[in-house]
Write an enzyme that holds these catalytic residues in place. Structure first.
Site, PDB file in Angstrom:
ATOM      1  CG  ASP A 128      -2.622  -3.519  -0.709  1.00  0.00           C
ATOM      2  OD1 ASP A 128      -3.239  -3.610   0.366  1.00  0.00           O
ATOM      3  OD2 ASP A 128      -2.424  -2.435  -1.282  1.00  0.00           O
ATOM      4  CB  CYS A 148      -0.901  -0.001   1.232  1.00  0.00           C
ATOM      5  SG  CYS A 148      -1.841   1.528   1.428  1.00  0.00           S
TER       6      CYS A 148
END
Length: 140
Positions: A41, A34
């Site tokens: 992520d 992120c």
């Protein structure tokens, strides 16, 4: 470790360039960071394409996907960047990349980007994805 991530996408000659046929891949181990928090992520990538003269080589694709593991990227940006890189490497008749990201902050994100070669009038057969073995129902 002898194998390292790489941004190089290798190709090989399409074994049936006279025919439109769909190549579909599910890559369930995509990770990036992120860009706001630096937290990982996780997502599943669904790649569909109709090759023209070349196909993407699988080991190079795996190493390419791995190369994003330590990079910060918004879901929309990384999906479009990967599609652009894959199109540049393979010059397909058609390509679609759908990125299905795991939940973050109560939000699931699906990003789908596609490319069509100018003049290509073909169509893909109906989707034929297998059921997600994790049971999470993340098939696009």
């Amino acid at each position: 470790m002898s194998t390292q991530p790489s941004k190089t996408l290798e190709t090989f000659p399409n074994p049936a360039p006279q025919r439109d046929y769909a190549i579909r891949m599910r890559l369930p181990e995509f990770t990036c960071l992120c860009p706001k928090t630096g937290q990982p992520d996780f997502g599943t990538l669904y790649l569909e394409y109709v090759a023209d003269r070349t196909c993407v080589e699988l080991k190079s694709l795996k190493l390419y996907i791995w190369s994003f593991r330590n990079e910060g990227a918004f879901h929309e940006a990384v999906t479009n960047q990967m599609l652009d890189d894959l199109v540049a490497a393979t010059q397909p008749r058609f390509m679609r990349l759908t990125a299905v990201f795991n939940v973050r902050g109560g939000v699931y994100t699906h990003v789908s980007a596609e490319y069509r070669k100018a003049g290509w009038a073909g169509s893909l057969p109906p989707p034929a994805w297998h059921v997600d073995p994790t049971g999470q129902g993340q098939t696009p």
